[in-house]
Write a protein that holds these residues in place. Structure first.
Motif, PDB file in Angstrom:
ATOM      1  N   CYS A  21       0.839  -1.205   0.000  1.00 12.14           N
ATOM      2  CA  CYS A  21       0.000   0.000   0.000  1.00 12.14           C
ATOM      3  C   CYS A  21       0.869   1.248   0.000  1.00 12.14           C
ATOM      4  CB  CYS A  21      -0.933   0.021   1.211  1.00 12.14           C
ATOM      5  SG  CYS A  21      -2.339  -1.098   1.109  1.00 12.14           S
ATOM      6  N   ASP A  22       1.934   1.235   0.811  1.00 14.45           N
ATOM      7  CA  ASP A  22       2.825   2.389   0.867  1.00 14.45           C
ATOM      8  C   ASP A  22       3.404   2.703  -0.511  1.00 14.45           C
ATOM      9  OD1 ASP A  22       2.466   2.862   3.587  1.00 14.45           O
ATOM     10  OD2 ASP A  22       4.273   1.752   4.174  1.00 14.45           O
ATOM     11  N   ALA A  23       3.728   1.667  -1.277  1.00 15.61           N
ATOM     12  CA  ALA A  23       4.360   1.863  -2.584  1.00 15.61           C
ATOM     13  C   ALA A  23       3.457   2.584  -3.580  1.00 15.61           C
ATOM     14  CB  ALA A  23       4.789   0.517  -3.156  1.00 15.61           C
ATOM     15  N   VAL A  24       2.135   2.480  -3.385  1.00 13.17           N
ATOM     16  CA  VAL A  24       1.202   3.096  -4.333  1.00 13.17           C
ATOM     17  C   VAL A  24       0.342   4.181  -3.701  1.00 13.17           C
ATOM     18  CG1 VAL A  24       1.151   1.058  -5.830  1.00 13.17           C
ATOM     19  CG2 VAL A  24      -0.528   1.278  -3.978  1.00 13.17           C
ATOM     20  N   GLY A  25       0.658   4.555  -2.470  1.00 10.83           N
ATOM     21  CA  GLY A  25      -0.109   5.600  -1.790  1.00 10.83           C
ATOM     22  C   GLY A  25      -1.464   5.146  -1.303  1.00 10.83           C
ATOM     23  N   GLY A  26      -1.618   3.841  -1.087  1.00 10.01           N
ATOM     24  CA  GLY A  26      -2.893   3.286  -0.625  1.00 10.01           C
ATOM     25  C   GLY A  26      -3.038   3.318   0.881  1.00 10.01           C
ATOM     26  N   TRP A  27      -4.131   2.734   1.348  1.00 13.17           N
ATOM     27  CA  TRP A  27      -4.409   2.684   2.784  1.00 13.17           C
ATOM     28  C   TRP A  27      -4.947   1.303   3.131  1.00 13.17           C
ATOM     29  CZ3 TRP A  27      -9.420   1.904   4.629  1.00 13.17           C
ATOM     30  CH2 TRP A  27     -10.433   1.980   3.680  1.00 13.17           C
ATOM     31  N   TRP A  28      -4.988   1.008   4.431  1.00 14.14           N
ATOM     32  CA  TRP A  28      -5.445  -0.299   4.896  1.00 14.14           C
ATOM     33  C   TRP A  28      -6.407  -0.159   6.067  1.00 14.14           C
ATOM     34  CZ3 TRP A  28      -0.203   1.085   5.005  1.00 14.14           C
ATOM     35  CH2 TRP A  28       0.269   1.526   6.242  1.00 14.14           C
ATOM     36  N   PHE A  29      -7.159  -1.240   6.266  1.00 16.12           N
ATOM     37  CA  PHE A  29      -8.063  -1.313   7.413  1.00 16.12           C
ATOM     38  C   PHE A  29      -7.336  -1.987   8.572  1.00 16.12           C
ATOM     39  CE2 PHE A  29     -11.946  -3.295   9.501  1.00 16.12           C
ATOM     40  CZ  PHE A  29     -12.286  -2.145  10.166  1.00 16.12           C
ATOM     41  N   ASP A  45     -10.457  -6.973   4.275  1.00 15.14           N
ATOM     42  CA  ASP A  45     -11.421  -5.873   4.330  1.00 15.14           C
ATOM     43  C   ASP A  45     -10.811  -4.581   3.795  1.00 15.14           C
ATOM     44  OD1 ASP A  45     -13.629  -7.273   5.354  1.00 15.14           O
ATOM     45  OD2 ASP A  45     -12.882  -7.081   7.391  1.00 15.14           O
ATOM     46  N   SER A  46      -9.521  -4.586   3.544  1.00 16.65           N
ATOM     47  CA  SER A  46      -8.832  -3.436   2.964  1.00 16.65           C
ATOM     48  C   SER A  46      -9.043  -3.442   1.453  1.00 16.65           C
ATOM     49  CB  SER A  46      -7.338  -3.516   3.271  1.00 16.65           C
ATOM     50  OG  SER A  46      -7.101  -3.522   4.659  1.00 16.65           O
ATOM     51  N   PRO A  47      -8.955  -2.280   0.823  1.00 17.91           N
ATOM     52  CA  PRO A  47      -9.194  -2.228  -0.629  1.00 17.91           C
ATOM     53  C   PRO A  47      -8.308  -3.155  -1.454  1.00 17.91           C
ATOM     54  CG  PRO A  47      -9.195  -0.008   0.277  1.00 17.91           C
ATOM     55  CD  PRO A  47      -8.757  -0.935   1.392  1.00 17.91           C
ATOM     56  N   ALA A  48      -7.029  -3.314  -1.100  1.00 18.41           N
ATOM     57  CA  ALA A  48      -6.107  -4.066  -1.962  1.00 18.41           C
ATOM     58  C   ALA A  48      -5.890  -5.525  -1.553  1.00 18.41           C
ATOM     59  CB  ALA A  48      -4.771  -3.342  -2.035  1.00 18.41           C
ATOM     60  N   PRO A 101      -8.342   2.642  10.662  1.00 19.37           N
ATOM     61  CA  PRO A 101      -7.476   2.319   9.541  1.00 19.37           C
ATOM     62  C   PRO A 101      -6.306   3.291   9.423  1.00 19.37           C
ATOM     63  CG  PRO A 101      -9.500   3.339   8.760  1.00 19.37           C
ATOM     64  CD  PRO A 101      -9.644   3.169  10.244  1.00 19.37           C
ATOM     65  N   GLY A 102      -5.364   2.946   8.583  1.00 18.33           N
ATOM     66  CA  GLY A 102      -4.176   3.767   8.439  1.00 18.33           C
ATOM     67  C   GLY A 102      -3.619   3.679   7.037  1.00 18.33           C
ATOM     68  N   PRO A 103      -2.526   4.326   6.817  1.00 15.46           N
ATOM     69  CA  PRO A 103      -1.826   5.203   7.744  1.00 15.46           C
ATOM     70  C   PRO A 103      -2.462   6.590   7.798  1.00 15.46           C
ATOM     71  CG  PRO A 103      -0.636   5.165   5.686  1.00 15.46           C
ATOM     72  CD  PRO A 103      -1.801   4.208   5.539  1.00 15.46           C
ATOM     73  N   ASN A 110     -14.582   8.777   3.653  1.00 10.64           N
ATOM     74  CA  ASN A 110     -15.680   7.809   3.503  1.00 10.64           C
ATOM     75  C   ASN A 110     -15.204   6.366   3.583  1.00 10.64           C
ATOM     76  OD1 ASN A 110     -14.307   7.694   1.067  1.00 10.64           O
ATOM     77  ND2 ASN A 110     -16.160   7.416  -0.143  1.00 10.64           N
ATOM     78  N   TRP A 111     -14.094   6.112   4.272  1.00 11.60           N
ATOM     79  CA  TRP A 111     -13.485   4.791   4.296  1.00 11.60           C
ATOM     80  C   TRP A 111     -14.443   3.675   4.674  1.00 11.60           C
ATOM     81  CZ3 TRP A 111     -13.330   1.711   8.566  1.00 11.60           C
ATOM     82  CH2 TRP A 111     -13.541   2.320   9.802  1.00 11.60           C
ATOM     83  N   ALA A 112     -15.342   3.898   5.624  1.00 16.12           N
ATOM     84  CA  ALA A 112     -16.240   2.829   6.090  1.00 16.12           C
ATOM     85  C   ALA A 112     -17.147   2.352   4.970  1.00 16.12           C
ATOM     86  CB  ALA A 112     -17.052   3.303   7.290  1.00 16.12           C
TER      87      ALA A 112
END
Length: 116
Positions: A21-29, A45-48, A101-103, A110-112
């Protein structure tokens, strides 16, 4: 006692968050740790879904939660949950001040509503 295949307790985690996620600017749950190589990936449950992708691409079957206060393991090969398991190299979770979620700074407002 011998350890199950797929667990190497000497390997430290790859970092404090999902490096993919860090490599592409993503986020996690939530975060998961590969019990064999220490790769930190995001949960399903995270997008990726990087932890599952890692298990599929490497054949590493077992993950451990990388959340503070959680010690469970999951075996992708057998679809079994283990409430506990062997001690792994520290740290056992992401930093306690890292939000879930982070980071911080990359989680959409609207993450939820994006969780599946």
């Amino acid at each position: 006692m011998s350890l199950p295949a797929g667990i190497d307790p000497s390997v430290p985690p790859s970092g404090p968050g999902c490096g993919d996620c860090d490599a592409v600017g993503g986020w996690w749950f939530h975060l998961r740790r590969c019990a064999q190589c220490g790769h930190i990936g995001c949960c399903d449950d995270s997008p990726a879904k990087h932890a599952t992708a890692h298990a599929k691409s490497t054949g590493h079957p077992i993950i451990r939660s990388f959340e503070p206060g959680e010690a469970w393991f999951w075996n992708f090969d057998t679809s079994e949950l283990y409430e506990t398991g062997p001690d792994l190299a520290p740290p056992l979770s992401h930093p306690a001040d890292q939000p879930t979620p982070g980071p911080a700074g990359r989680v959409p407002a609207n993450w939820a509503s994006t969780l599946g």
